[in-house]
Design a protein around this motif. Sequence first.
Motif, PDB file in Angstrom:
ATOM      1  N   PRO B   3      49.652  27.253  49.996  1.00  0.00           N
ATOM      2  CA  PRO B   3      48.637  28.565  49.710  1.00  0.00           C
ATOM      3  C   PRO B   3      47.084  27.622  49.537  1.00  0.00           C
ATOM      4  CG  PRO B   3      50.001  27.850  47.874  1.00  0.00           C
ATOM      5  CD  PRO B   3      50.502  27.254  49.026  1.00  0.00           C
ATOM      6  N   THR B   4      46.198  28.621  50.023  1.00  0.00           N
ATOM      7  CA  THR B   4      44.875  27.939  49.980  1.00  0.00           C
ATOM      8  C   THR B   4      43.982  28.505  48.814  1.00  0.00           C
ATOM      9  OG1 THR B   4      43.812  29.754  51.506  1.00  0.00           O
ATOM     10  CG2 THR B   4      44.747  27.685  52.228  1.00  0.00           C
ATOM     11  N   VAL B   5      43.010  27.851  48.349  1.00  0.00           N
ATOM     12  CA  VAL B   5      42.028  28.325  47.341  1.00  0.00           C
ATOM     13  C   VAL B   5      40.567  28.294  48.224  1.00  0.00           C
ATOM     14  CG1 VAL B   5      43.166  27.620  45.341  1.00  0.00           C
ATOM     15  CG2 VAL B   5      41.500  25.988  46.449  1.00  0.00           C
ATOM     16  N   SER B   6      39.627  29.057  47.467  1.00  0.00           N
ATOM     17  CA  SER B   6      38.207  28.816  48.111  1.00  0.00           C
ATOM     18  C   SER B   6      37.130  28.754  46.980  1.00  0.00           C
ATOM     19  CB  SER B   6      38.147  30.165  49.125  1.00  0.00           C
ATOM     20  OG  SER B   6      37.924  31.244  48.443  1.00  0.00           O
ATOM     21  N   PHE B   7      36.288  27.924  47.145  1.00  0.00           N
ATOM     22  CA  PHE B   7      35.294  28.120  46.438  1.00  0.00           C
ATOM     23  C   PHE B   7      33.998  27.328  46.922  1.00  0.00           C
ATOM     24  CE2 PHE B   7      37.997  24.367  46.414  1.00  0.00           C
ATOM     25  CZ  PHE B   7      37.142  23.381  46.827  1.00  0.00           C
ATOM     26  N   GLN B  15      37.269  26.907  52.310  1.00  0.00           N
ATOM     27  CA  GLN B  15      38.983  27.341  51.867  1.00  0.00           C
ATOM     28  C   GLN B  15      39.572  26.052  52.370  1.00  0.00           C
ATOM     29  OE1 GLN B  15      39.818  30.819  53.828  1.00  0.00           O
ATOM     30  NE2 GLN B  15      41.578  31.061  52.501  1.00  0.00           N
ATOM     31  N   GLU B  18      45.584  24.224  48.442  1.00  0.00           N
ATOM     32  CA  GLU B  18      45.715  24.078  47.113  1.00  0.00           C
ATOM     33  C   GLU B  18      45.805  22.408  46.753  1.00  0.00           C
ATOM     34  OE1 GLU B  18      48.862  26.061  44.843  1.00  0.00           O
ATOM     35  OE2 GLU B  18      47.404  27.760  44.740  1.00  0.00           O
ATOM     36  N   GLU B  68      39.417  24.561  42.481  1.00  0.00           N
ATOM     37  CA  GLU B  68      40.029  25.814  42.155  1.00  0.00           C
ATOM     38  C   GLU B  68      39.498  26.999  42.738  1.00  0.00           C
ATOM     39  OE1 GLU B  68      40.602  25.619  37.913  1.00  0.00           O
ATOM     40  OE2 GLU B  68      41.371  23.696  38.025  1.00  0.00           O
ATOM     41  N   GLU B  69      39.942  27.991  42.649  1.00  0.00           N
ATOM     42  CA  GLU B  69      39.466  29.460  42.996  1.00  0.00           C
ATOM     43  C   GLU B  69      38.074  29.549  42.481  1.00  0.00           C
ATOM     44  OE1 GLU B  69      41.179  31.014  45.649  1.00  0.00           O
ATOM     45  OE2 GLU B  69      39.113  32.089  45.489  1.00  0.00           O
ATOM     46  N   GLY B  70      37.145  29.912  43.055  1.00  0.00           N
ATOM     47  CA  GLY B  70      35.885  30.313  42.381  1.00  0.00           C
ATOM     48  C   GLY B  70      34.935  29.229  41.828  1.00  0.00           C
TER      49      GLY B  70
END
Lengths: 537, 895
Positions: B3-7, B15, B18, B68-70
């Motif tokens: 899974p990916t996270v974007s920030f 993106q 994880e 981490e996300e955000g």
Amino acid sequence: MKPARAHVLVGVDDEARLAGADQVLEQLRRALDELGLSQEVQVVETGTLGISGQGVVVAVYPDGVFYGRVTPEVVRRIAEEHLLKGRPVTALRLPTAAPVARPAEVFGRQVRVVLANCGVIDPENIEEYLARGGYEALEKALTTMTPPQVVEEIGRAKLRGRGGAGFPTGLKWAAVRNAPGSPKYVVCNADEGEPGTFKDRLILEGDPHKLVEGMVLAGYAVGARWGVVYIRGEYSLCIARVEKALEQARRYSLLGTNILGTEFSFDVEVRPGAGAYVCGEETALLESLEGKRGWPRIRPPYPVTRGLWGKPTVVNNVETLANVPDIIRRGADWYRTLGTPTSPGTKVYTILGHVVFPGLVEVPMGTTLRTLVYELGGGVRDGRSLKGVLVGGAAGAFLTPEELDTRLDFDSLAERAAVLGSGAVLVLDDTACIVDVLYSVLRFFRHESCGQCVPCRAGTEALVRLASQLMVGSSTGPILDRMVEVAEVMRATSLCPLGQSLLLPLKSALAGFGKEFEAHEQGQPCPHCLRSVRAYA
Amino acid sequence: MKPTVSFTVDGQVVQVPEGTRLLEAAKAIGIEIPHLCNYPELTPAGICRLCLVEVDGRLVPSCTTVGEEGLQVRTNSDSLYRLRRLVLELILSDHPQDCLTCDKAGACPLQRYAYEYKIERNRFVGPDHERRHLPVREDNPFIRYEPEKCILCGRCIRACAESQGRHVLNFYGRGFHTSVGTALDLPLEQTNCELCGQCVAVCPTGALTEKERRFKGQEWELKKVETVCPFCGCGCPLTLHLKNDRIVRASGGWKRFRLCVKGRFGWTFVHHRDRLKYPLLRKNGELVRVSWDEALAFVAKKLLEIRESCGPEAIAGLASAKCTNEDNYLFQKFMRAVIGTSHIDHCARLCHAPSVAGLGMALGSGAMTNTIDDLEEATGILVTGSNTSEAHPIVAQAILRAVRKGAKLVVIDPRRIELAHVADIYLQPRTGTDVAWLNGLAHVIYTEGLWNKKFVEERCENFQEFRQAILEYPPERVEEIAGIPAEELRRAARAYAQAERGAIVYSMGITQHAFGTNNVLALANLALLTGHIGRPGTGVNPLRGQNNVQGSCDMGCLPNVLPGYQPLTDSAARGKFERAWSVELPDKVGLTVVEMMEAARQRKIKALLIMGENPMVSSPELCRVKEGLEHLELLVVMDIFPTETTEVAHVVLPAASFAEKDGTFTNTERRVQRVRKAVEPPGEAKADWEIISELSTRMGYPMPYTHPEEIMREIATVASIYGGISHARLEKEKLHWPCPHPDHPGTPILHAERFTRGKGKFHAVHYYEPAEVPDREYPFILTTGRMLYHYHTRSMTGRVEGLQALVPEAYVEINPQDAQKLGISDGDLVQVTSRRASVKVRAWVTERVPPGTAFMPFHFPEANRLTSAQNLDPLSKMASLKCSAVRVEPAPPSP
């Protein structure tokens, strides 16, 4: 304590041992035998009596008479004159103003919770601890409370970590309890290394069972089965006493498998440190426990989720854990009657420097610095005036006489950008040079920097180099600005609190004693500094 | 897919998967964050504090902080600039300012940052007496250590511990006086250091450098050529750094830093004074310099004469696992199409012929089923008959990483090799009992119900016959035969069978036996039984010894197959080649290496062409080899150095080394890689493919190739496993064969959907006693094998001063118990005698070998004087190199 006509307390700590405490004890026992007093006079080998610089110190109760610099010959005289004939040996008595023999009204200002047994019971005898309510808290917890209730009680008591940072212990325990992963561990940080601080030593030497009980309660609360006490390696007596306490507790089924016949099992081991100040930092301590070089880890993750061997771990200071049994036994409500609303309970301080009564005291949180220095410390010695106080250890803050009404608790000090730290209170009279004192603080940090991160490793070196120009009056430019610049970068970029905390003593010294520093910067010679520099060279 | 996270980083959205750290996330969108202690592939340390970034107002090290996300990440600001500048100033306050003469200048990030952050004058430089004054250390053959230039980033320490698994380096002292060193400050050679030089590769400053490069050229003067390491089958990418047509340094390796001591420091042979520079022709018993024209004319004439008088069957050729695919392809083409003989073989016969045969029979493909990187995915690894750490150091690193990730490691080997020390289970069988304990493992797996029934039913055949066979090998019987405690064998079987992904890694300890093919079949049975094949982290993985031994087999330098393993006896396959090469081809399977030597001895073979091979050291029973070679009418040797074999040759042709020619090598994992010309060959030396082309042309079969690229194009048309491979594709792609057409991505993992041969075939094999077993006269079993510091017959490594100094002569490993009984001390001269010969070597008394076993490295001629050329494996014609009976005794005093 066993019933006896009189008790002779012999304060045995490392200092006393060096001064011949073992021979004094041997001679005392022999004399009592020969005089036929061994049944009616009880000899108690206890921890430090809170008096330093007096060699072997002996107290006779119920008379409350203290003797200092006791030798085997002297102790024989005490036995013959005082114990047999009931005539205290006046010539050998410590002045009435000697530390623990503080005037009753002053001594009474102490509130002894953590130190309640210190100097009173035989720390090597579990019976004496039991006689004073020892292990009642454990029994209460194991038989009437669930682990979450124990955590909750500590949380309600608002107990905060006595290692310096003041983190709420209840939150820490809850975090470990709820963290995924097993096993979980309880680690007691007894690597007391802060200059001028001996509070943990007193507890470990004087009342080791209190710590053991606190650890077992912590283990029960968080769901651990094993704990370790990491004790400063130089504290050989502490190590011996804690080992002995553990052994006794195991014998009494207060430690080990199926404690008090319940399902709960918990055991504790002792590990000695190897002489690195930085191992008092919790993650460096964990690395050291794992057999690695004692270098701090990057946080997060914090030990509560990834501590010893990567498992959830409670790391608590000795004093913190020593508060736990009383909180459980007497309840959080009782505890909160002590201290301030946000910092309940008491705090143990080491008062040292130019005071009349140097030594260890325990007072409620929120007591003012003035009370500590002038009442419990007896004021500045030799009738001199107060120049300043370094509160909180080497990484603490310099406070001026104008700041004496500061209340000593986590939040009041934070308002002044100061810290409670290790509870060391260094009193400086008007003969002291603050530049000189700061220089020794900087040298201490340079010596203890672990070398891992750049800002601390090279920054402490740079600060000492710059400060030494102040010391000898050879500065060639705006040294003070440069020092602040380095310390600020260290504050922002260092990996662990060691490098981050240097800014506090530097900035507070400059804020309170700026004139003195500027004079040094402008090249005026200072006899104190020149003397120090010669001594270091 | 993770899974990916974007920030956001400096306002740009990224993106990433994880777990990606901020430093890498920023890099992915082209934002470079300054750093010194971080190194890709090593655990991030977060100690230089240069890579701090602002995350929601906090400062965090970007090398250790996971995105981490955000998150809102800021990598640059005035305050960050000031912080970094001061941190740099502090580092430089105690760093020698000798960039003018530092070898690292131009490639040193500290130097670059000092410039970028405009540090002109340093405000914190202390008086000279307060600086660290530490002597330069050069007390080892290869590495120069200047402690004053060390910035204590710890990369070397982590590389040593995490990549090489040696833990030689650590920090010492504390605070400002912290330094990096070895335990007790010992010279590297006295520690367990293997001199792999990964510490040098990862060092950001000039603190650790190659001794050899000192004052040989500064960064901006050096030209870089990407090629492939010429030592061992790992096939590490290698970068040669050149100045004025001379190599001054080598770097590279897997993940840009993983090389072993030979790869990193062993290139100096290229410029050695002994290199063959001119053709030599034996006249009046002496080899004398002649022109190419004279040499080739002589060879062509002689070959034609012999073919005329004795037929093509009297001519044989030995190809080379050290030469390129293109060289080897032309060599076999020359032998088959021009001479008309099938007598083509090479040293693979004496390493993995049983694998080619056995795995071919069981699976359909005689090569590693999975890749080196893929081993890291395994959760259970069985290593047997492979001294991986020494013979395939980079594979050993992959195994170590898998173990660190939690894989169970089972090592089964008569010698307590390096990996045995980190293994979960180590078993020490008697030499030559492999089929017994392998069947024993299968017995446990079957009887305890740990086998993969579905896999066996759906994808395999011949199970019943196999089942009958293994039922004869209960662990208790195996214990009697092999000396492995029954319970231990059960534990090992469970560890392998119960792993989610189980891989088998083996090498010549399995193959070099008179029953080598049976050993291989028994191993393949295990993979079939458990279904540990065709998936990542599984497979049967024979580690091929030499740099291009896989490729030379692929190219058909074997007496029974044409390029791409097309059977010579298959008329359709043969027909294809006959059309492509426009000649009629011999259809009879030719002789193998050992058989050729015997045939020469019996004067059936009259002429032998040898390309880059040294049978006078590498073939068993050297006295017979010598006899054979001396009986030849024509011995032509193409090589880069004089060797024991050139000494008896009639014609010696100087060849180009790997650094002097273009082409491709195929490594042990079937990966085809480009070899690139870096420097000109010495004197008149030529690439082997050029020599063969010219000779062929002279013999009336024109080979008008102008570049190896053209040869590869021809290979692609005739060998379908190479069908999609071209030099152009290899410029930018990582290709593992089979790669049948230009759009095919290659096949890192074999047998995924179906086996190459259709179904996986079980074989019932049985244990037979080795031909030579210890007796009263010859009470020891001698095994031979590789060691870390030498390669093949030492023609190259023997000319690398540092390597030769480390291990200057042959030795024999014997167990302390035996040594004591025989009155032998470590380092004594001892006499080792077999039924063939007697040699004198130094004793190394060590517990690596069990009592009753002796080991000798085969890089020195002593080993193969003792081995036997009799009792060949019936299927693969492998000699029993791992199992000779010998006697060891103190050497008699010299007269």
